[in-house]
Structures are given as C-alpha cells and as structure tokens.
Motif scaffolding. Structure first.
Motif, PDB file in Angstrom:
ATOM      1  N   PHE A   1      94.879 -11.908  55.472  1.00  0.00           N
ATOM      2  CA  PHE A   1      94.086 -12.673  54.513  1.00  0.00           C
ATOM      3  C   PHE A   1      94.932 -13.454  53.506  1.00  0.00           C
ATOM      4  CE2 PHE A   1      91.130  -9.332  55.896  1.00  0.00           C
ATOM      5  CZ  PHE A   1      90.083 -10.144  56.321  1.00  0.00           C
ATOM      6  N   SER A   2      96.249 -13.294  53.551  1.00  0.00           N
ATOM      7  CA  SER A   2      97.114 -13.963  52.574  1.00  0.00           C
ATOM      8  C   SER A   2      97.296 -15.449  52.846  1.00  0.00           C
ATOM      9  CB  SER A   2      98.484 -13.285  52.527  1.00  0.00           C
ATOM     10  OG  SER A   2      99.254 -13.628  53.666  1.00  0.00           O
ATOM     11  N   ASP A   3      96.900 -15.903  54.027  1.00  0.00           N
ATOM     12  CA  ASP A   3      97.024 -17.311  54.411  1.00  0.00           C
ATOM     13  C   ASP A   3      98.459 -17.805  54.219  1.00  0.00           C
ATOM     14  OD1 ASP A   3      95.996 -19.663  55.485  1.00  0.00           O
ATOM     15  OD2 ASP A   3      95.427 -20.468  53.522  1.00  0.00           O
TER      16      ASP A   3
ATOM     17  N   THR B   1      99.860 -17.769  50.576  1.00  0.00           N
ATOM     18  CA  THR B   1      99.366 -18.788  49.640  1.00  0.00           C
ATOM     19  C   THR B   1      98.220 -18.282  48.778  1.00  0.00           C
ATOM     20  OG1 THR B   1      97.823 -19.702  51.270  1.00  0.00           O
ATOM     21  CG2 THR B   1     100.053 -20.668  51.193  1.00  0.00           C
ATOM     22  N   ARG B   2      97.664 -17.111  49.094  1.00  0.00           N
ATOM     23  CA  ARG B   2      96.576 -16.521  48.303  1.00  0.00           C
ATOM     24  C   ARG B   2      97.135 -15.315  47.559  1.00  0.00           C
ATOM     25  NH1 ARG B   2      91.874 -15.207  51.821  1.00  0.00           N
ATOM     26  NH2 ARG B   2      90.798 -15.048  49.832  1.00  0.00           N
ATOM     27  N   LEU B   3      97.025 -15.341  46.239  1.00  0.00           N
ATOM     28  CA  LEU B   3      97.706 -14.378  45.378  1.00  0.00           C
ATOM     29  C   LEU B   3      97.300 -12.926  45.623  1.00  0.00           C
ATOM     30  CD1 LEU B   3      99.661 -13.807  43.078  1.00  0.00           C
ATOM     31  CD2 LEU B   3      97.780 -14.212  41.482  1.00  0.00           C
TER      32      LEU B   3
ATOM     33  N   PRO C   1      95.617 -11.233  48.144  1.00  0.00           N
ATOM     34  CA  PRO C   1      96.019 -10.622  49.416  1.00  0.00           C
ATOM     35  C   PRO C   1      97.546 -10.518  49.571  1.00  0.00           C
ATOM     36  CG  PRO C   1      94.339 -12.276  49.798  1.00  0.00           C
ATOM     37  CD  PRO C   1      94.768 -12.409  48.368  1.00  0.00           C
ATOM     38  N   THR C   2      98.263 -11.476  49.043  1.00  0.00           N
ATOM     39  CA  THR C   2      99.727 -11.418  49.091  1.00  0.00           C
ATOM     40  C   THR C   2     100.237 -10.218  48.308  1.00  0.00           C
ATOM     41  OG1 THR C   2      99.966 -13.801  49.393  1.00  0.00           O
ATOM     42  CG2 THR C   2     101.860 -12.630  48.478  1.00  0.00           C
TER      43      THR C   2
END
Length: 107
Positions: free
Chosen positions: A22-24, A27-29, A31-32
């Motif tokens: 889900f972090s793409d 790029t997504r805070l 989930p990262t």
C-alpha cells in the motif's frame, strides 16, 4: 517465550510486507512508516530469538515459511491476488520442509 517472540517477528514482517503493497513505492507516508516499522521490529525480534539460543536454520526457516505463506494467503483472500492449487501445494511443501528441518534436528 522464544516461540512467542518468533511469532511476533513473523507478524511484524507480514504487517510490513502488506503495508509495503500500500506504500505505492514509498510515496504514501503512513503505509511507508508501517512497512519500515514492521521490518525493523521483525529483524529486532528475530535477533532476540537468536540471542535466546534458537538454531538459526530453524528460526529463519519458520520465519520465512510462515511469512511467505501468510502473505500469499492474505493476498489471495483480501487483496485480489490469485492463488492456484499449485501455489497452494507449494505453500504446503514449504511448511512441510520447515517441519522436516525442525523435527530432523530434534533429539
């Protein structure tokens, strides 16, 4: 206690892997952050298992086998990933291999 730590390490690694999806590409805070925390916790917990004397082959084998199996099942059940009968059989073989590793070393 050692086995509980190993199960916690597996849960942390699975959580990190699912969050990675889900972090793409980082790029997504949120989930990262979950992915990085999950992997950090997984390795710390695995290190604690090893400090307590569990054989590294058994610890890593169980960690890897259950981790990959859980991620595959979660992916198929909740994330739209496919899971063929052959892949399911592969999961069974992975788990059987780890059991053979554990039982083969028992006295």
């Amino acid at each position: 206690m050692t086995w509980l730590l190993l199960l916690a390490a597996i849960a942390a690694e699975v959580t990190g892997t699912i969050a990675l999806r889900f972090s793409d590409g980082f790029t997504r805070l949120v989930p990262t952050a979950v992915a990085l925390a999950g992997y950090g916790a997984a390795f710390w917990l695995l290190a604690q298992v090893l400090v307590r004397g569990m054989n590294i082959g058994v610890a890593y084998g169980v960690w890897a086998a259950l981790g990959v199996s859980l991620v595959a099942v979660i992916g198929a059940a909740f994330l739209g990933d496919g899971l063929t009968w052959i892949q399911g059989g592969g999961i069974v073989l992975v788990i059987a291999g780890v059991l053979a590793l554990e039982l083969g070393g028992a006295h």
